[in-house]
Design an enzyme around this catalytic site. Structure first.
Site, short mmCIF file in Angstrom:
data_model
loop_
_atom_site.label_atom_id
_atom_site.label_comp_id
_atom_site.label_asym_id
_atom_site.label_seq_id
_atom_site.Cartn_x
_atom_site.Cartn_y
_atom_site.Cartn_z
CG PHE A 81 -8.50 -29.44 -71.04
CD1 PHE A 81 -7.67 -29.25 -69.96
CD2 PHE A 81 -8.17 -28.85 -72.25
CE1 PHE A 81 -6.52 -28.49 -70.08
CE2 PHE A 81 -7.03 -28.09 -72.38
CZ PHE A 81 -6.19 -27.91 -71.30
CB SER A 125 -6.03 -34.76 -60.72
OG SER A 125 -6.19 -34.30 -59.41
CE1 TYR A 150 -11.86 -35.40 -61.88
CE2 TYR A 150 -10.74 -35.28 -59.76
CZ TYR A 150 -10.84 -34.90 -61.09
OH TYR A 150 -9.92 -34.04 -61.61
CE LYS A 154 -9.02 -36.13 -64.25
NZ LYS A 154 -9.23 -35.71 -65.63
CG ASN A 200 -12.59 -26.99 -55.70
OD1 ASN A 200 -13.23 -27.18 -56.72
ND2 ASN A 200 -11.96 -27.96 -55.09
N GLY A 295 -12.53 -37.08 -46.20
CA GLY A 295 -11.75 -37.37 -47.41
C GLY A 295 -10.59 -36.41 -47.62
CG ASP A 296 -10.35 -32.02 -47.20
OD1 ASP A 296 -10.51 -32.33 -48.38
OD2 ASP A 296 -10.66 -30.92 -46.71
P1 NAD Z 1 -14.41 -27.87 -66.49
O1 NAD Z 1 -15.59 -28.65 -66.05
O2 NAD Z 1 -14.46 -26.39 -66.35
O3 NAD Z 1 -14.06 -28.21 -68.01
C1 NAD Z 1 -14.31 -29.46 -68.57
C2 NAD Z 1 -15.05 -29.24 -69.88
O4 NAD Z 1 -15.30 -30.51 -70.50
C3 NAD Z 1 -16.40 -28.56 -69.69
O5 NAD Z 1 -16.50 -27.46 -70.57
C4 NAD Z 1 -17.42 -29.64 -70.06
O6 NAD Z 1 -18.59 -29.10 -70.62
C5 NAD Z 1 -16.63 -30.52 -71.01
N1 NAD Z 1 -17.04 -31.94 -71.06
C6 NAD Z 1 -17.17 -32.80 -70.04
N2 NAD Z 1 -17.55 -34.00 -70.50
C7 NAD Z 1 -17.64 -33.90 -71.85
C8 NAD Z 1 -17.98 -34.81 -72.89
N3 NAD Z 1 -18.33 -36.07 -72.63
N4 NAD Z 1 -17.97 -34.36 -74.16
C9 NAD Z 1 -17.63 -33.07 -74.44
N5 NAD Z 1 -17.30 -32.18 -73.50
C10 NAD Z 1 -17.31 -32.58 -72.22
O7 NAD Z 1 -13.14 -28.45 -65.71
P2 NAD Z 1 -11.67 -27.87 -65.60
O8 NAD Z 1 -11.47 -27.39 -64.22
O9 NAD Z 1 -11.38 -26.99 -66.72
O10 NAD Z 1 -10.84 -29.23 -65.74
C11 NAD Z 1 -10.37 -29.68 -66.98
C12 NAD Z 1 -9.71 -31.04 -66.79
O11 NAD Z 1 -8.68 -30.94 -65.81
C13 NAD Z 1 -10.67 -32.12 -66.28
O12 NAD Z 1 -10.33 -33.34 -66.89
C14 NAD Z 1 -10.37 -32.17 -64.80
O13 NAD Z 1 -10.67 -33.42 -64.25
C15 NAD Z 1 -8.88 -31.89 -64.77
N6 NAD Z 1 -8.42 -31.34 -63.48
C16 NAD Z 1 -9.01 -30.22 -62.99
C17 NAD Z 1 -8.60 -29.71 -61.76
C18 NAD Z 1 -9.25 -28.48 -61.18
O14 NAD Z 1 -9.06 -28.21 -59.99
N7 NAD Z 1 -9.99 -27.69 -61.91
C19 NAD Z 1 -7.56 -30.35 -61.05
C20 NAD Z 1 -6.97 -31.48 -61.61
C21 NAD Z 1 -7.41 -31.97 -62.83
C1 UD1 Z 2 -10.09 -30.91 -54.30
C2 UD1 Z 2 -10.50 -32.31 -54.68
C3 UD1 Z 2 -9.38 -32.97 -55.46
C4 UD1 Z 2 -9.00 -32.12 -56.68
C5 UD1 Z 2 -8.59 -30.73 -56.17
C6 UD1 Z 2 -8.21 -29.79 -57.29
C7 UD1 Z 2 -11.95 -32.92 -52.78
C8 UD1 Z 2 -12.12 -33.82 -51.60
N1 UD1 Z 2 -10.78 -33.05 -53.46
O1 UD1 Z 2 -9.01 -31.03 -53.46
O2 UD1 Z 2 -9.76 -34.25 -55.91
O3 UD1 Z 2 -7.92 -32.71 -57.38
O4 UD1 Z 2 -9.70 -30.17 -55.45
O5 UD1 Z 2 -9.35 -29.41 -57.96
O6 UD1 Z 2 -12.83 -32.15 -53.12
N2 UD1 Z 2 -11.23 -25.74 -47.67
C9 UD1 Z 2 -11.83 -25.06 -46.64
N3 UD1 Z 2 -13.06 -24.50 -46.84
C10 UD1 Z 2 -13.72 -24.60 -48.04
C11 UD1 Z 2 -13.10 -25.31 -49.10
C12 UD1 Z 2 -11.86 -25.88 -48.88
O7 UD1 Z 2 -11.27 -24.96 -45.55
O8 UD1 Z 2 -14.84 -24.09 -48.16
C13 UD1 Z 2 -9.88 -26.31 -47.48
C14 UD1 Z 2 -9.79 -27.82 -47.68
O9 UD1 Z 2 -10.05 -28.49 -46.48
C15 UD1 Z 2 -8.35 -27.96 -48.18
C16 UD1 Z 2 -8.08 -26.67 -48.95
O10 UD1 Z 2 -9.05 -25.74 -48.47
O11 UD1 Z 2 -7.46 -28.01 -47.10
C17 UD1 Z 2 -8.24 -26.81 -50.46
O12 UD1 Z 2 -9.50 -27.39 -50.75
P1 UD1 Z 2 -10.04 -27.55 -52.25
O13 UD1 Z 2 -9.95 -26.28 -52.96
O14 UD1 Z 2 -11.36 -28.21 -52.17
O15 UD1 Z 2 -8.98 -28.53 -52.93
P2 UD1 Z 2 -8.45 -29.98 -52.47
O16 UD1 Z 2 -8.94 -30.36 -51.15
O17 UD1 Z 2 -6.99 -29.99 -52.69
#
Ligand code: NAD
Ligand code: UD1
Length: 339
Positions: A81, A125, A150, A154, A200, A295-296
């Protein structure tokens, strides 16, 4: 045998750690806390009543990582992760993002190889699809141009993992493309803890619900969707965590490299989410319609049938449970994990 969980103190990693401990696995967590807090580890223990090993280290530190494998010879697989994930920040800090996410993954793979550990589940992602040509999205859809560093990390890591497998078929790799993880553990002990004002949708909505923020900015109501607002595939973080269990068990049996969409297959608009949150919690969510966020995209949701067929996994929780659990976490932890 133990499973190494990198980034296990983070949002998704902590929920996954709970699921693995509850399923009877031994785990070893590594994290540098760059986006998480040590107290998470106590919360994981409190939920599961189980103990595990933890190392505070940076994945970029190869020697520290080697030490983990030296001291834990029973590690036979890894759920990876750890990475930086803030899309907006990545545009301003591309060097840090490429270095942390790519070099961190390469160092991990190198060390795993050295210790003969060749089984990995990787957090990818839906962002790799860029602007999807159609929805629902299948895994064989074209990988798009990521619009930010970012997302590029991926796309690149997926490519690196494919090349590693091509070079050595003993690797077993499962790439999970998450859609939009939200919600929190039912206990309200672990959840999402964004820094500052959330970017988000769900974390923003929970803070409007709790009165911390005055109203939600709805970014655009002129998309080609049922009500004009952006549509996404929100998935409960506990469902997502369970997908890792299934993915690991499956890849160990089947071998090879495979990619899975992890979503519910249902798209909800921003206004659907506002209504669902109000219904689930009885709290009013004030909002204002504003312009699109740069970017959305309009609509992004998964075809998750491959995960159902091959992993035997599908999401169990609906949108009301996702909202209720997110709200419960916010209520119990108004300042997240605190300082
Ligand atoms: P998060 O930031 O809560 O968790 C990531 C963890 O990795 C953190 O605890 C951070 O301290 C640790 N970390 C980062 N770089 C590190 C390093 N170099 N060495 C050791 N630890 C390190 O994020 P999350 O939401 O739990 O996401 C986990 C994974 O899933 C990430 O790779 C993220 O890109 C991917 N992902 C997340 C989402 C989302 O919406 N949350 C969506 C798609 C993919
Ligand atoms: C974001 C990331 C994407 C990542 C995904 C899951 C961006 C541009 N993209 O996408 O790379 O994989 O989260 O973590 O940040 N919205 C509002 N008001 C807000 C926030 C969001 O209207 O304050 C809307 C957005 O326009 C979108 C939806 O809610 O339509 C979801 O947004 P968000 O939670 O940021 O996720 P993603 O846009 O899917």
């Amino acid at each position: 045998m133990s499973v190494l969980i990198t980034g296990g103190a983070g949002f998704i990693g902590s929920h996954t750690a709970v699921e693995f401990l509850n399923a009877g696995y031994d785990i070893v967590i590594v994290d540098n806390f760059c986006n998480s807090k040590p107290v998470v580890l106590d919360r994981i223990k409190a939920i599961t009543g189980k103990n595990f090993k933890f190392y505070q280290l940076d994945l970029l530190d190869a020697r520290a990582l080697e030490n983990v494998f030296e001291e834990n010879k029973d590690i036979d697989s890894c759920i990876h992760f750890a990475g930086l994930k803030a899309v907006g920040e990545s545009v301003f800090k591309p060097i840090e993002y490429y270095h942390n996410n790519l070099t961190g993954t390469l160092t991990l793979c190198q060390t795993m190889k050295k210790y003969g550990v060749k089984t990995m589940v990787f957090s990818s992602s839906a962002t790799v699809y860029g602007v999807p040509e159609s929805v629902p999205i299948k895994e064989d859809a074209k990988i798009g141009e990521a619009t930010n560093p970012y997302g590029e990390t991926k796309v690149m890591i997926e490519r690196i993992l494919r090349d590693i497998y091509k070079s050595d078929n003993e690797w077993n790799i499962s790439v999970l493309r998450y859609f939009n993880p939200i919600g929190a553990h039912k206990s309200g002990l672990i959840g999402e803890d964004p820094k500052g004002i959330p970017n988000n949708l769900l974390p923003y909505v929970t803070q409007v619900a709790s009165g911390k923020l005055p109203y939600l900015h709805v970014y655009g109501d002129d998309y080609d969707t049922h009500d004009g607002t952006g549509v996404r595939d929100y998935i409960h973080v506990v469902d997502l965590a369970q997908a890792h269990l299934k993915a690991l068990e499956s890849i160990k049996q089947r071998g090879g490299i495979d990619v899975f969409n992890i979503g519910t297959g249902t798209g909800y608009s921003v206004l659907d989410i506002v209504k669902a949150y109000e219904k689930a919690t009885g709290k009013k969510i004030n909002y204002k319609i504003e312009g699109r966020r740069p970017g959305d995209i309009g609509a992004c949701f998964a075809d998750p049938s491959k995960a159902a067929e091959i992993l035997g996994w599908s999401a169990k929780y609906g949108i009301l449970e996702m909202c209720r659990d997110a709200d419960n976490w916010q209520k119990k932890n108004p300042d997240g994990y605190g300082e």
